[in-house]
Design a protein around this motif. Structure first.
Motif, PDB file in Angstrom:
ATOM      1  N   GLY A  43      49.302  25.745  54.005  1.00  0.00           N
ATOM      2  CA  GLY A  43      49.529  24.335  53.753  1.00  0.00           C
ATOM      3  C   GLY A  43      48.526  23.753  52.783  1.00  0.00           C
ATOM      4  N   ALA A  44      47.259  24.121  52.948  1.00  0.00           N
ATOM      5  CA  ALA A  44      46.213  23.610  52.063  1.00  0.00           C
ATOM      6  C   ALA A  44      46.428  24.071  50.628  1.00  0.00           C
ATOM      7  N   PHE A  45      46.763  25.345  50.462  1.00  0.00           N
ATOM      8  CA  PHE A  45      46.913  25.888  49.103  1.00  0.00           C
ATOM      9  C   PHE A  45      48.166  25.353  48.420  1.00  0.00           C
ATOM     10  N   PHE A  46      49.300  25.452  49.078  1.00  0.00           N
ATOM     11  CA  PHE A  46      50.543  25.032  48.429  1.00  0.00           C
ATOM     12  C   PHE A  46      50.644  23.517  48.330  1.00  0.00           C
ATOM     13  N   GLY A  47      49.880  22.789  49.144  1.00  0.00           N
ATOM     14  CA  GLY A  47      49.786  21.354  48.952  1.00  0.00           C
ATOM     15  C   GLY A  47      49.151  21.032  47.609  1.00  0.00           C
ATOM     16  N   VAL A  48      48.111  21.761  47.258  1.00  0.00           N
ATOM     17  CA  VAL A  48      47.457  21.585  45.961  1.00  0.00           C
ATOM     18  C   VAL A  48      48.391  22.004  44.834  1.00  0.00           C
ATOM     19  N   VAL A  91      48.236  37.473  63.905  1.00  0.00           N
ATOM     20  CA  VAL A  91      47.170  38.042  63.067  1.00  0.00           C
ATOM     21  C   VAL A  91      47.723  38.431  61.701  1.00  0.00           C
ATOM     22  N   CYS A  92      48.940  38.966  61.681  1.00  0.00           N
ATOM     23  CA  CYS A  92      49.566  39.341  60.405  1.00  0.00           C
ATOM     24  C   CYS A  92      49.726  38.128  59.495  1.00  0.00           C
ATOM     25  N   VAL A  93      50.168  37.012  60.071  1.00  0.00           N
ATOM     26  CA  VAL A  93      50.321  35.785  59.301  1.00  0.00           C
ATOM     27  C   VAL A  93      48.973  35.322  58.750  1.00  0.00           C
ATOM     28  N   ASN A  94      47.945  35.370  59.580  1.00  0.00           N
ATOM     29  CA  ASN A  94      46.612  34.938  59.142  1.00  0.00           C
ATOM     30  C   ASN A  94      46.078  35.819  58.020  1.00  0.00           C
ATOM     31  N   LEU A  95      46.236  37.115  58.170  1.00  0.00           N
ATOM     32  CA  LEU A  95      45.721  38.034  57.153  1.00  0.00           C
ATOM     33  C   LEU A  95      46.470  37.873  55.832  1.00  0.00           C
ATOM     34  N   LEU A  96      47.789  37.715  55.913  1.00  0.00           N
ATOM     35  CA  LEU A  96      48.580  37.546  54.694  1.00  0.00           C
ATOM     36  C   LEU A  96      48.190  36.271  53.971  1.00  0.00           C
ATOM     37  N   SER A  97      48.093  35.184  54.705  1.00  0.00           N
ATOM     38  CA  SER A  97      47.733  33.903  54.095  1.00  0.00           C
ATOM     39  C   SER A  97      46.332  33.951  53.487  1.00  0.00           C
ATOM     40  N   THR A  98      45.401  34.575  54.201  1.00  0.00           N
ATOM     41  CA  THR A  98      44.025  34.676  53.703  1.00  0.00           C
ATOM     42  C   THR A  98      43.954  35.475  52.414  1.00  0.00           C
ATOM     43  N   ALA A  99      44.785  36.499  52.285  1.00  0.00           N
ATOM     44  CA  ALA A  99      44.774  37.339  51.084  1.00  0.00           C
ATOM     45  C   ALA A  99      45.589  36.718  49.947  1.00  0.00           C
ATOM     46  N   LEU A 100      46.656  35.994  50.309  1.00  0.00           N
ATOM     47  CA  LEU A 100      47.556  35.449  49.291  1.00  0.00           C
ATOM     48  C   LEU A 100      46.916  34.319  48.498  1.00  0.00           C
ATOM     49  N   ALA A 101      46.147  33.463  49.154  1.00  0.00           N
ATOM     50  CA  ALA A 101      45.556  32.301  48.482  1.00  0.00           C
ATOM     51  C   ALA A 101      44.648  32.702  47.315  1.00  0.00           C
ATOM     52  N   PRO A 102      43.651  33.578  47.500  1.00  0.00           N
ATOM     53  CA  PRO A 102      42.820  33.955  46.343  1.00  0.00           C
ATOM     54  C   PRO A 102      43.590  34.704  45.266  1.00  0.00           C
ATOM     55  N   LEU A 103      44.611  35.474  45.668  1.00  0.00           N
ATOM     56  CA  LEU A 103      45.422  36.176  44.680  1.00  0.00           C
ATOM     57  C   LEU A 103      46.148  35.188  43.767  1.00  0.00           C
ATOM     58  N   ASP A 110      43.147  31.572  37.139  1.00  0.00           N
ATOM     59  CA  ASP A 110      42.119  32.543  36.764  1.00  0.00           C
ATOM     60  C   ASP A 110      40.781  32.240  37.452  1.00  0.00           C
ATOM     61  N   ASN A 111      40.873  31.870  38.714  1.00  0.00           N
ATOM     62  CA  ASN A 111      39.686  31.563  39.514  1.00  0.00           C
ATOM     63  C   ASN A 111      39.981  31.966  40.950  1.00  0.00           C
ATOM     64  N   GLU A 112      39.167  32.814  41.531  1.00  0.00           N
ATOM     65  CA  GLU A 112      39.447  33.330  42.870  1.00  0.00           C
ATOM     66  C   GLU A 112      38.893  32.468  43.998  1.00  0.00           C
ATOM     67  N   SER A 113      38.149  31.423  43.689  1.00  0.00           N
ATOM     68  CA  SER A 113      37.484  30.664  44.751  1.00  0.00           C
ATOM     69  C   SER A 113      37.929  29.215  44.874  1.00  0.00           C
ATOM     70  N   MET A 114      38.404  28.606  43.775  1.00  0.00           N
ATOM     71  CA  MET A 114      38.792  27.203  43.862  1.00  0.00           C
ATOM     72  C   MET A 114      39.826  26.849  42.820  1.00  0.00           C
ATOM     73  N   MET A 215      41.202  19.314  46.080  1.00  0.00           N
ATOM     74  CA  MET A 215      41.253  20.669  45.538  1.00  0.00           C
ATOM     75  C   MET A 215      41.338  21.658  46.689  1.00  0.00           C
ATOM     76  N   PHE A 216      41.640  22.911  46.336  1.00  0.00           N
ATOM     77  CA  PHE A 216      41.621  23.980  47.326  1.00  0.00           C
ATOM     78  C   PHE A 216      40.437  24.877  47.057  1.00  0.00           C
ATOM     79  N   THR A 217      39.700  25.208  48.113  1.00  0.00           N
ATOM     80  CA  THR A 217      38.603  26.164  47.990  1.00  0.00           C
ATOM     81  C   THR A 217      38.803  27.257  49.033  1.00  0.00           C
ATOM     82  N   GLU A 218      38.479  28.464  48.669  1.00  0.00           N
ATOM     83  CA  GLU A 218      38.655  29.585  49.594  1.00  0.00           C
ATOM     84  C   GLU A 218      37.794  29.381  50.837  1.00  0.00           C
TER      85      GLU A 218
END
Length: 300
Positions: A43-48, A91-103, A110-114, A215-218
């Motif tokens: 929600g945080a990432f796609f909201g941005v 856990v699968c949902v959490n891991l996927l979301s955590t990996a998808l946002a920085p990708l 072209d920024n992996e953190s924000m 903004m979104f930050t990892e």
């Protein structure tokens, strides 16, 4: 300083309250709310993303809620349709979301953190609410999502405990076999609970990226989705009580922010919300049991 602490507490309680209320829907239909953390990140990432491309935080809010629903549906398909253990699917949902946002951050900006700065929800600092004696000092730091949150909690409580549909939903969570026997579509109720959970957890994430920040930050959820599981336990899976639980944990988070300039070690202040989580679990976990049908299906 007291007014500042109260205002900060209410502001920081909103994501806890929203995600916990969403988790209540999930638990009441017999599905653990472990995936709330991933739904909040989505929600945080796609909201941005929505606000960035449209220029409107309201579009961002819609995108964030839809993202939360998509992650919730993923959890639902795994658990409800394919009968995967709900803890594993969460856990699968959490891991996927955590990996998808920085990708996606890397691919899009072209920024992996924000992310870049986007349009967000403005506070009430220049409105008539800010001019209300005493109360205005607290309200001027809030935004429209503050009142939306109060409405969400009230509607959730009325739905769950004052309507026949809420009663049926709770019956599905307590005993899906019996619910199916009397003709209830337990699969539909489970998906409904999971979808609402995803929408509200996504909205909680939107608040973090477009309500508190622009903004979104990892790592910006900082484990709040997991803390919401604890709040649900101590609130007895009651939407109205989630307000008190959210305020309780938000108070210690706000205290860390307000007194961070003092001589108290900053690392210790950062630990306070998580220390309180452990204490609350130890004191209350045995006295608040989830629905008896947690993790069960109508054909078990």
């Amino acid at each position: 300083m007291i007014t500042l602490l109260i205002a900060a507490t209410l502001r920081m309680a909103i994501p806890y309250i929203l995600a916990t209320t969403g988790g209540t829907y999930s638990v009441r239909v017999g599905i653990t709310d472990l995936g709330c953390e991933g739904m909040m990140i989505g929600g945080a990432f796609f909201g941005v993303i929505g606000s960035y491309y449209s220029g409107s935080p309201w579009v961002g809010l819609l995108c964030g809620m839809l993202a939360g629903v998509c992650f919730a549906l993923m959890n639902g398909v795994l658990h409800i349709t394919f009968k995967v253990n709900p803890a594993i699917s969460g856990v699968c949902v959490n891991l996927l979301s955590t990996a998808l946002a920085p990708l996606l951050l890397k691919l899009i900006w072209d920024n992996e953190s924000m992310s870049p700065l986007v349009n967000n929800f403005s506070n009430f600092g220049n409105t008539w609410l800010a001019r209300i004696p005493v109360l205005g000092e607290v309200l001027k730091t809030q935004n429209i999502l503050f009142f939306i949150t109060l409405g969400v909690v009230l509607v959730a409580w009325v739905f769950m405990f004052k309507t026949k549909f809420g009663l049926r939903m709770r019956m599905v969570g307590e005993n899906p076999v019996a619910a199916s026997t009397v003709g209830l579509n337990t699969v539909a109720y489970k998906y409904f609970g999971e979808v609402v959970c995803g929408a509200l957890a996504g909205l909680a994430g939107v608040y973090l990226s477009l309500g508190q920040l622009n903004m979104f930050t990892e790592g910006m959820t900082a484990g709040r989705g997991y803390i919401c599981m604890v709040i649900n336990v101590i609130s007895g899976y009651n939407p109205l009580r989630t307000i008190l639980g959210g305020i309780f944990f938000a108070f210690f988070e706000a205290l860390r922010t307000v007194v961070q300039s003092t001589a108290i070690n900053a690392n210790f202040l950062m630990m306070i919300p998580y220390i309180m989580t452990l204490i609350v679990i130890i004191l209350s976990a045995r006295r608040s049991l989830p629905p008896a049908g947690m993790g069960k299906h109508y054909d078990d």
